[in-house]
Enzyme design. Structure first.
Site, mmCIF file in Angstrom:
data_model
loop_
_atom_site.group_PDB
_atom_site.id
_atom_site.type_symbol
_atom_site.label_atom_id
_atom_site.label_comp_id
_atom_site.label_asym_id
_atom_site.label_seq_id
_atom_site.Cartn_x
_atom_site.Cartn_y
_atom_site.Cartn_z
ATOM 1 N N ARG A 52 0.852 -1.198 0.000
ATOM 2 C CA ARG A 52 0.000 0.000 0.000
ATOM 3 C C ARG A 52 0.885 1.244 0.000
ATOM 4 O O ARG A 52 0.586 2.259 -0.606
ATOM 5 C CB ARG A 52 -0.961 0.009 1.196
ATOM 6 C CG ARG A 52 -1.725 1.309 1.331
ATOM 7 C CD ARG A 52 -3.019 1.238 2.156
ATOM 8 N NE ARG A 52 -3.056 0.275 3.207
ATOM 9 C CZ ARG A 52 -2.440 0.383 4.397
ATOM 10 N NH1 ARG A 52 -1.748 1.465 4.691
ATOM 11 N NH2 ARG A 52 -2.536 -0.563 5.292
ATOM 12 N N TYR A 104 -16.149 17.240 -15.814
ATOM 13 C CA TYR A 104 -16.569 15.836 -15.902
ATOM 14 C C TYR A 104 -17.648 15.574 -14.841
ATOM 15 O O TYR A 104 -17.506 15.972 -13.677
ATOM 16 C CB TYR A 104 -15.344 14.951 -15.663
ATOM 17 C CG TYR A 104 -15.634 13.486 -15.626
ATOM 18 C CD1 TYR A 104 -15.928 12.803 -16.795
ATOM 19 C CD2 TYR A 104 -15.620 12.778 -14.437
ATOM 20 C CE1 TYR A 104 -16.207 11.446 -16.769
ATOM 21 C CE2 TYR A 104 -15.894 11.418 -14.400
ATOM 22 C CZ TYR A 104 -16.189 10.761 -15.575
ATOM 23 O OH TYR A 104 -16.462 9.417 -15.539
ATOM 24 N N ASP A 176 -7.147 18.975 -15.120
ATOM 25 C CA ASP A 176 -7.478 17.626 -15.579
ATOM 26 C C ASP A 176 -7.132 17.580 -17.069
ATOM 27 O O ASP A 176 -7.784 18.211 -17.893
ATOM 28 C CB ASP A 176 -8.970 17.345 -15.333
ATOM 29 C CG ASP A 176 -9.368 15.913 -15.722
ATOM 30 O OD1 ASP A 176 -8.699 15.321 -16.592
ATOM 31 O OD2 ASP A 176 -10.361 15.403 -15.167
ATOM 32 N N LYS A 201 -8.318 6.487 -19.864
ATOM 33 C CA LYS A 201 -8.587 6.990 -21.219
ATOM 34 C C LYS A 201 -7.341 6.845 -22.101
ATOM 35 O O LYS A 201 -6.886 5.745 -22.307
ATOM 36 C CB LYS A 201 -9.091 8.429 -21.126
ATOM 37 C CG LYS A 201 -10.143 8.659 -20.021
ATOM 38 C CD LYS A 201 -11.410 7.848 -20.212
ATOM 39 C CE LYS A 201 -12.312 7.811 -18.973
ATOM 40 N NZ LYS A 201 -12.632 9.088 -18.359
#
Ligand SMILES: *Cc1c(COP(=O)(O)O)cnc(C)c1O
Length: 390
Positions: A52, A104, A176, A201
């Protein structure tokens, strides 16, 4: 290669963080599927204790993506939304953010339906006019959060201009950059403080894995985000880190074809008599605003990409066309090698409601296309067949 010259983008995409495995010479970064690491003694280890906190495959991807965006470091997360949530977690209750008004949909949902409950405050403005950003900034504004181009109307914001305002007002600019990828747009070089991507994406590029990344311009940001990875645990799995490492190797090649096909499809749509309007940064347009936006696109981006939105006139028209398509697939998401086409009003922007959509200009006839890297003629023939049904 001349000394001191930084290697080109495609070379860095293939080699940075992707050096052969020192143990075996494997050309590809190994997938380290280990939750824990043997320690040599108390406080003695080889730099890894628990996955982690850090994982060798993840480290390599973070190194690679930091290089591509020109940042000092990157931190990857389990999805784009997890990355955006980590950015917001760097703030405190009572802090204010100025955001683009057509972010978004998932980002707006996180901000409005989750994070306001923790005392963060948000203002939404049309960031394509930088004076709106300046006016919305308050004493407690810590961040300005921008997407350019926006989804689905492809509005551009001037990052250099906004970053100057942010510096003056001591707010951090977060961009972004999912729609353009670092291949066509480098926000940090334009003055942004952090860049976020949904690697789902273009970076991964094959519609086969989710992920997110934050690229930092300052070591303190990277330290804080590493701390958040450790505390909150929304990390990207080693396997999916490897998928993105594989995807980015062809990013430059893919983006060239995406852009070439994108320009050709935008031209085709702009000339088609069944299409009422086309939104694409590569089209010059006629109004003063359209000319200014196109000039900004040429200044700020090194390509126009493959995201195009167009107006079919009505929901009925959109549906008639979409049902006829065979090469273009109807579905949410974008940035994969395949052409994906979507209907914002009922899909990505359904949650906004009719009023919310109307306020930012999203009509029922709008169709958004993420042009893939198939043979151009096949995409054009498919669209021609679809449009003939209108
Ligand atoms: C898809 C997307 C996100 C969210 O990313 P996920 O990987 O789906 O969580 C954020 N911003 C933009 C611009 C996106 O397209």
């Amino acid at each position: 290669m001349k000394k001191n010259r930084q290697a080109g983008f495609a070379t860095r995409a293939i080699h940075d963080g992707q050096q052969p495995d020192p143990l075996t010479g494997a050309v590809n970064v190994p997938i380290y599927l280990s939750s824990t690491y043997v320690q040599q003694g108390i406080g003695e280890n080889k730099g890894y204790e628990y996955s982690r906190v850090s994982n060798p495959t993840r480290d390599r991807l973070e190194e690679n993506l930091a290089s591509l965006e020109g940042g000092v470091a990157a931190r990857v997360f389990g999805s784009g939304m997890a990355a955006i949530n980590a950015i917001a977690s760097m703030l405190k209750s009572g802090d204010h953010l100025v955001c683009g008004n057509d972010l978004y949909g998932g980002t707006q949902r996180l901000f409005n339906q989750v994070l306001t409950g923790f005392g963060l405050e948000f203002s939404y403005v049309d960031t394509s006019d930088a004076t709106n950003v300046e006016r919305a900034i308050r004493k407690n504004t810590r961040m300005v959060y921008v997407e350019t181009p926006t989804n689905p109307l492809m509005r551009l914001s001037d990052l250099e201009e906004i970053s100057k305002i942010c510096r003056r007002k001591k707010a951090e600019l977060v961009v972004d950059n999912t729609f353009m990828s670092p291949y066509f747009q480098q926000p940090l070089a334009l003055g942004a403080d952090m860049v976020v991507h949904s690697t789902t994406k273009f970076l991964n590029g094959h519609s086969d894995g989710l992920g997110g990344v934050v690229v930092c311009s300052k070591p303190e940001q990277a330290e804080m985000l590493a701390f958040l990875q450790k505390c909150a645990g929304a990390i990207l799995s080693p396997f999916e880190c490897w998928m993105v490492l594989r995807g980015v190797k062809t990013l430059a090649a893919r983006m060239e074809i995406h852009d070439r096909n994108g320009r050709a499809v935008a031209d085709f749509l702009a000339r088609h008599k069944k299409v009422k309007k086309v939104f694409y940064p590569g089209l010059a347009g006629h109004s003063q605003d359209e000319i200014a936006q196109h000039d900004l696109a040429k200044r700020q981006m090194s390509g126009f990409g493959s995201m195009i939105t167009f107006e079919t006139g009505s929901l009925k028209n959109a549906n008639r066309m979409l049902k006829k398509l065979r090469v273009c697939s109807l579905g949410e998401s974008l940035g994969g090698v395949e052409t994906l086409i979507s209907h914002p009003a009922t899909m990505t922007h359904a949650a906004l409601g009719e009023k919310g959509r109307k306020a930012i200009g999203i009509t029922d006839g709008l169709v958004r296309i993420s042009v893939g890297i198939e043979d151009l003629q096949d995409i054009l023939d498919d669209l021609e067949m679809g449009l003939a049904a209108i």
